[in-house]
Design a protein around this motif. Sequence first.
Motif, PDB file in Angstrom:
ATOM      1  N   ALA A   1      31.691 103.736 -61.550  1.00  0.00           N
ATOM      2  CA  ALA A   1      30.566 104.698 -61.452  1.00  0.00           C
ATOM      3  C   ALA A   1      31.027 105.976 -62.084  1.00  0.00           C
ATOM      4  O   ALA A   1      30.236 106.557 -62.812  1.00  0.00           O
ATOM      5  CB  ALA A   1      30.032 104.840 -60.154  1.00  0.00           C
ATOM      6  N   SER A   2      32.038 106.469 -61.705  1.00  0.00           N
ATOM      7  CA  SER A   2      32.574 107.789 -62.224  1.00  0.00           C
ATOM      8  C   SER A   2      32.718 107.740 -63.686  1.00  0.00           C
ATOM      9  O   SER A   2      32.459 108.603 -64.442  1.00  0.00           O
ATOM     10  CB  SER A   2      33.838 108.219 -61.507  1.00  0.00           C
ATOM     11  OG  SER A   2      33.769 108.391 -60.233  1.00  0.00           O
TER      12      SER A   2
ATOM     13  N   SER B   1      31.280 117.879 -75.650  1.00  0.00           N
ATOM     14  CA  SER B   1      31.203 116.351 -75.356  1.00  0.00           C
ATOM     15  C   SER B   1      32.647 115.628 -75.902  1.00  0.00           C
ATOM     16  O   SER B   1      33.274 114.713 -75.438  1.00  0.00           O
ATOM     17  CB  SER B   1      30.150 115.897 -76.088  1.00  0.00           C
ATOM     18  OG  SER B   1      30.003 116.140 -77.670  1.00  0.00           O
TER      19      SER B   1
ATOM     20  N   THR C   1      31.516 105.470 -65.742  1.00  0.00           N
ATOM     21  CA  THR C   1      30.134 105.231 -66.438  1.00  0.00           C
ATOM     22  C   THR C   1      29.354 106.678 -66.536  1.00  0.00           C
ATOM     23  O   THR C   1      28.689 107.096 -67.548  1.00  0.00           O
ATOM     24  CB  THR C   1      29.378 104.172 -65.735  1.00  0.00           C
ATOM     25  OG1 THR C   1      30.033 103.137 -65.591  1.00  0.00           O
ATOM     26  CG2 THR C   1      28.005 104.067 -66.177  1.00  0.00           C
ATOM     27  N   GLU C   2      29.428 107.334 -65.399  1.00  0.00           N
ATOM     28  CA  GLU C   2      28.831 108.679 -65.349  1.00  0.00           C
ATOM     29  C   GLU C   2      29.379 109.633 -66.300  1.00  0.00           C
ATOM     30  O   GLU C   2      28.804 110.531 -67.109  1.00  0.00           O
ATOM     31  CB  GLU C   2      29.060 109.380 -63.878  1.00  0.00           C
ATOM     32  CG  GLU C   2      28.050 108.570 -62.803  1.00  0.00           C
ATOM     33  CD  GLU C   2      28.201 109.309 -61.303  1.00  0.00           C
ATOM     34  OE1 GLU C   2      29.258 110.063 -61.372  1.00  0.00           O
ATOM     35  OE2 GLU C   2      27.515 108.653 -60.450  1.00  0.00           O
ATOM     36  N   TRP C   3      30.526 109.701 -66.644  1.00  0.00           N
ATOM     37  CA  TRP C   3      31.432 110.529 -67.234  1.00  0.00           C
ATOM     38  C   TRP C   3      30.958 110.242 -68.960  1.00  0.00           C
ATOM     39  O   TRP C   3      30.685 110.938 -69.791  1.00  0.00           O
ATOM     40  CB  TRP C   3      32.814 110.309 -67.391  1.00  0.00           C
ATOM     41  CG  TRP C   3      33.618 111.340 -68.002  1.00  0.00           C
ATOM     42  CD1 TRP C   3      34.414 111.568 -69.033  1.00  0.00           C
ATOM     43  CD2 TRP C   3      33.727 112.862 -67.563  1.00  0.00           C
ATOM     44  NE1 TRP C   3      34.959 112.818 -69.341  1.00  0.00           N
ATOM     45  CE2 TRP C   3      34.433 113.368 -68.180  1.00  0.00           C
ATOM     46  CE3 TRP C   3      32.961 113.649 -66.251  1.00  0.00           C
ATOM     47  CZ2 TRP C   3      34.636 115.056 -67.992  1.00  0.00           C
ATOM     48  CZ3 TRP C   3      33.127 114.998 -65.998  1.00  0.00           C
ATOM     49  CH2 TRP C   3      34.096 115.559 -67.082  1.00  0.00           C
TER      50      TRP C   3
ATOM     51  N   ILE D   1      28.129 108.839 -69.794  1.00  0.00           N
ATOM     52  CA  ILE D   1      26.414 109.339 -69.782  1.00  0.00           C
ATOM     53  C   ILE D   1      26.471 110.924 -70.042  1.00  0.00           C
ATOM     54  O   ILE D   1      25.792 111.305 -70.979  1.00  0.00           O
ATOM     55  CB  ILE D   1      25.928 108.830 -68.638  1.00  0.00           C
ATOM     56  CG1 ILE D   1      25.571 107.321 -68.575  1.00  0.00           C
ATOM     57  CG2 ILE D   1      24.604 109.614 -68.535  1.00  0.00           C
ATOM     58  CD1 ILE D   1      25.284 106.783 -67.225  1.00  0.00           C
ATOM     59  N   ALA D   2      27.742 111.543 -69.265  1.00  0.00           N
ATOM     60  CA  ALA D   2      27.493 112.922 -69.500  1.00  0.00           C
ATOM     61  C   ALA D   2      27.920 113.424 -70.725  1.00  0.00           C
ATOM     62  O   ALA D   2      27.419 114.448 -71.385  1.00  0.00           O
ATOM     63  CB  ALA D   2      28.509 113.490 -68.416  1.00  0.00           C
TER      64      ALA D   2
ATOM     65  N   TRP E   1      27.351 111.714 -73.467  1.00  0.00           N
ATOM     66  CA  TRP E   1      26.320 111.405 -74.379  1.00  0.00           C
ATOM     67  C   TRP E   1      25.191 112.416 -74.041  1.00  0.00           C
ATOM     68  O   TRP E   1      24.411 112.952 -75.230  1.00  0.00           O
ATOM     69  CB  TRP E   1      25.723 110.025 -74.197  1.00  0.00           C
ATOM     70  CG  TRP E   1      24.335 109.870 -74.830  1.00  0.00           C
ATOM     71  CD1 TRP E   1      24.358 109.194 -76.160  1.00  0.00           C
ATOM     72  CD2 TRP E   1      23.166 109.526 -74.373  1.00  0.00           C
ATOM     73  NE1 TRP E   1      23.017 109.027 -76.313  1.00  0.00           N
ATOM     74  CE2 TRP E   1      22.307 109.140 -75.331  1.00  0.00           C
ATOM     75  CE3 TRP E   1      22.459 109.687 -72.911  1.00  0.00           C
ATOM     76  CZ2 TRP E   1      20.890 109.274 -75.080  1.00  0.00           C
ATOM     77  CZ3 TRP E   1      21.162 109.733 -72.876  1.00  0.00           C
ATOM     78  CH2 TRP E   1      20.455 109.473 -73.908  1.00  0.00           C
ATOM     79  N   LEU E   2      24.870 112.824 -72.896  1.00  0.00           N
ATOM     80  CA  LEU E   2      23.773 113.924 -72.851  1.00  0.00           C
ATOM     81  C   LEU E   2      24.187 115.284 -73.233  1.00  0.00           C
ATOM     82  O   LEU E   2      23.233 116.031 -73.885  1.00  0.00           O
ATOM     83  CB  LEU E   2      23.730 114.010 -71.256  1.00  0.00           C
ATOM     84  CG  LEU E   2      22.816 112.772 -70.568  1.00  0.00           C
ATOM     85  CD1 LEU E   2      22.920 112.920 -68.879  1.00  0.00           C
ATOM     86  CD2 LEU E   2      21.574 112.830 -70.977  1.00  0.00           C
TER      87      LEU E   2
END
Length: 110
Positions: free
Chosen positions: A14-15, A42, A17-19, A21-22, A24-25
């Motif tokens: 999850a960590s 980024s 994956t979250e990174w 996504i972050a 990309w955001l």
Amino acid sequence: MTLLSIPTWMIHIASVTEWIIAIWLVWTYSEVSNKNYWKFLSVAMLPSLASASCACLWHFFDNSPSLDWLVTIQAALTLLGNSTLCLAGRHIFLNSQAIDKENSGSSELT
């Protein structure tokens, strides 16, 4: 893959994956807001993502002593990642200050 429990693996995955996504955001924010200086953040996040990937890979192979070099690479990438994130923060701060000065200067002229 027996050394870590399933909940611990879930947190690791999850960590990472979250990174992703972050990253990309932040990139998307820079494009949508037309603040291209945010793209540096980024890119600066990539060494930390690589560091986390090294940790996951090492754990995946049960912390094998033959892969101890991954721990060294992870440490180096963590140092690099923290440094690039610091520089990215400074870059964003300086650019946003410059834009604020430009905006306040142009509003005084009108």
